[in-house]
Each structure stands twice: as C-alpha cells, then as structure tokens.
Design an enzyme around this catalytic site. Structure first.
Site, PDB file in Angstrom:
ATOM      1  N   GLU A 103      29.355  35.740  34.829  1.00 56.34           N
ATOM      2  CA  GLU A 103      29.802  34.687  33.915  1.00 56.34           C
ATOM      3  C   GLU A 103      29.727  35.094  32.445  1.00 56.34           C
ATOM      4  O   GLU A 103      30.257  34.430  31.576  1.00 56.34           O
ATOM      5  CB  GLU A 103      28.992  33.392  34.082  1.00 56.34           C
ATOM      6  CG  GLU A 103      29.062  32.761  35.447  1.00 56.34           C
ATOM      7  CD  GLU A 103      28.246  31.482  35.545  1.00 56.34           C
ATOM      8  OE1 GLU A 103      27.659  31.048  34.518  1.00 56.34           O
ATOM      9  OE2 GLU A 103      28.183  30.902  36.645  1.00 56.34           O
ATOM     10  N   GLU A 129      33.190  36.457  33.515  1.00 54.51           N
ATOM     11  CA  GLU A 129      34.167  36.329  34.608  1.00 54.51           C
ATOM     12  C   GLU A 129      33.720  35.278  35.614  1.00 54.51           C
ATOM     13  O   GLU A 129      32.551  34.882  35.661  1.00 54.51           O
ATOM     14  CB  GLU A 129      34.396  37.663  35.313  1.00 54.51           C
ATOM     15  CG  GLU A 129      33.164  38.535  35.501  1.00 54.51           C
ATOM     16  CD  GLU A 129      32.086  37.927  36.363  1.00 54.51           C
ATOM     17  OE1 GLU A 129      32.424  37.297  37.388  1.00 54.51           O
ATOM     18  OE2 GLU A 129      30.894  38.076  36.037  1.00 54.51           O
TER      19      GLU A 129
END
Length: 356
Positions: free
Chosen positions: A318, A175
C-alpha cells in the site's frame, strides 16, 4: 515503444552534482563530527542532487497508490479472494486503510489510481485511468498486450505530472491488488534471472502448500510466456500487472520531474527494476524505504543497489513502509536547514580554535 514513452525516458537526466557537493560541504560545517549522522547525511546529499537544491525541503508529499486485479488469482496463489481488491479500494478511498493512517501521520496525501481493477468503481476521490478489467491469467498466456503495458506506464507518469502541477515534490510508491506478489515475483525473475524458489514469498500469508503452488505457478508463467529479460516492456506484458507497470511509470515520471521517489516494498521493487531497465538514469532518483518481510525483497534491493532506511518486518504494501520513511527524510532535511554551523555557534570544529 511509443513516441510518448520514448520522450518520457529521454527527459530523465542525471542528478545535479553541484547541489550534492554543496550539501556535503554544508554538512561538514555543522556542529558535529564529520559523517556522524551516518545515513541521514548520505540521504540528504542524494536529495540535494535529485532536486538541485542544497537544502531540500518537501512540504507536499504524495503516496501514489496504483490499483489493479490479476487473472493469475484463478490459480489459488493468494490467501484472499480477488474481490478484496475492490473492497480494500473503497476502504482506502474512505480513509480507513493503514496507508491512510500512516500518510496522515507523515503529512502526506494519498492519491489512488485505478489502472485495472476488475470492477466499475465510482468514487469522487478515485483517479480513473483504467486500462482494462484486470490482467489475463499469466499461467496460461500473456497478462496483457504490449500496448496496454505502455498505457499503464504512461498512466502512472501522467498521474505524477498532475500531482507535480498541484505542488507535490516527493512521491511514494504504493499499490493495491490481490495476486500482485505473484506477478511481481515473475517480473523479478524475468528481469534478473533469479530462480522463483529464491524470490516467491508468502504474500498475503499463504501456507506451505500455497507457497509451493505459488512457486509452481510462477515457473509455469515464465515457461509459457518466455519473457525477454532484456526487454522490460515484454516482461511487463507477459508476466506483469497493470499496477506494476503503472508504478514503473510513477518512478519514471518522478525522475523526469527531478523529484525523489520513495520505494515501498516488494511490488514497488519489481516496478523499480522495470523502470531502471527502461531508463537506467531513473535509478538515481530512487530511495528504498524499508526491507520488506516478503522473501524476494532483499534480493531486489541488492539488484537495485539500494539500502533500506527501515527494518520493521512489514509486508503489507500500500505504500506503508514508504510513508513511515518520510519522517526520516523530513529529519534529514531539517538538519540541513536548522542545525547551526561551527561559525554560527562559536564552537571549535576540532581543527583549531572556536569559529567566530
């Protein structure tokens, strides 16, 4: 709930017990004491059940990075301004982010999906599934509409379906979105009943005053919106984020395609709680990559009944922890395919003479 989302949920079935049992039996025939490879063995048994293949192999792996902005950043909950989402998005698309480095090292692709970045981003490698330009400030009212939360979930599931068609058989959740630990904390609190003081962490590194403010903002968002903890869609609508909802869709989509989904850290954990609430059967397809240093992640993993593979004090997000865990997954699968059995090697299995 839309018919499309109902169909997605209903398509998720339990793992294949026959394949899992076959994997367990094969492990016990390998040239080692039973159970001596510990969690690698339980891992590959789970992977066999998920895929329906007793000796699973994942030649094509994809980190699914869902990106979106958060209106709650207006409350000063992050150490970085909201504009960093867009800036980091371009960095990721150019291959310069940590997740790009770790995914390359693990032999995985990175697919970046814009479900709610508060800017018009144009890049040939960006998948545009934008639902809206970021969420509203959840401290003042609902983050989004219920239909938007559903749209974001389906966007994540559709991105998985496309990657599956391209050959991906293992997914990692990732994300990008300044402010998303605040929204994730609110989602976790709403779905579990745990108090914000236990769940809210420092995120991008806010100081003690910032942490106090962040806890107060989550408390206010929960008080203002009164999300229904028995309705995951209501929770995502009122205090969630577009990328959190999309990650829930990634998890549901992976489960629907009988693919393992490796959860990254705290934000992914919040999405996993939502996915499990929507489709309890999806929990069997989840793997916890690491224990994040974000304060609430340990509690989330306990709620999900998942044990992390790694403890590295990471809190970047991430999908970075997920990418690192791919090396362990590959190792477990190689053991199944490449290690000799007692019979193959002519080694005594400890029960009698050497196997011939």
């Amino acid at each position: 709930m839309s018919e499309k989302l109902r169909q997605l949920i209903s398509s998720i079935t339990p793992p294949d017990e026959v394949a899992a049992s076959a994997a367990s039996e094969h492990l016990d025939q390998l040239t080692k004491p039973p159970g001596s490879l510990g969690k690698l063995e339980s891992l590959v048994i789970q992977l066999a059940g998920i895929t329906g293949v007793d000796k699973p192999e994942f030649n094509h792996k994809t980190v699914m990075v869902m990106a979106a902005d958060h209106g709650v950043c207006e409350e000063g909950v992050s150490a970085f301004p909201a504009e960093v989402t867009q800036q980091m998005l371009y960095n990721m698309l150019s291959g310069g982010a940590a997740i790009n480095v770790l995914a390359r090292h693990a032999g995985a692709d990175v697919k970046v999906v814009d479900v709610g970045v508060n800017a018009d981003v144009a890049h040939p490698d960006l998948v545009n599934r934008k639902v809206r330009m970021g969420t509203s400030n959840m401290a003042k009212g609902p983050a989004m509409l219920r239909t938007e939360a559903e749209q974001a979930i389906l966007a994540g599931a559709e991105a998985v379906a496309e990657a599956f068609q391209g050959g991906t058989r293992l997914f990692v959740t990732g994300e990008l979105g300044i402010g998303n630990t605040t929204a994730s904390a609110a989602v976790v609190c709403a779905l579990t009943g745990l108090e914000p003081e236990v769940i809210v962490g420092r995120g991008t590194g806010v100081d003690t005053a910032g942490l106090t403010r962040k806890i107060a903002v989550v408390c206010r968002a929960l008080d203002v919106n009164q999300p229904d903890g028995n309705d995951a869609l209501d929770v995502l609508t009122k205090v969630g984020g577009l990328e959190i909802a999309a990650l829930a869709g990634v998890i549901l989509g992976a489960a629907a395609h009988r693919c393992p989904v490796v959860l990254d850290g705290f934000i992914s954990g919040a999405a996993a709680l939502a996915a499990r609430a929507l489709a309890p059967a999806s929990a069997a397809y989840m793997l916890a990559s690491h224990a994040s240093d974000e304060r609430g992640h340990a509690a989330v993993l306990r709620q999900l009944k998942l044990e992390p593979m790694l403890h590295l004090d990471m809190r970047l997000g991430e999908g970075t922890g997920g990418a690192l865990s791919l090396h362990l997954i590959d190792a477990a699968c190689r053991i199944m395919r490449e290690m000799a059995t007692f019979a193959d090697a002519g080694v005594s299995d400890g029960q009698g003479a050497a196997q011939q």
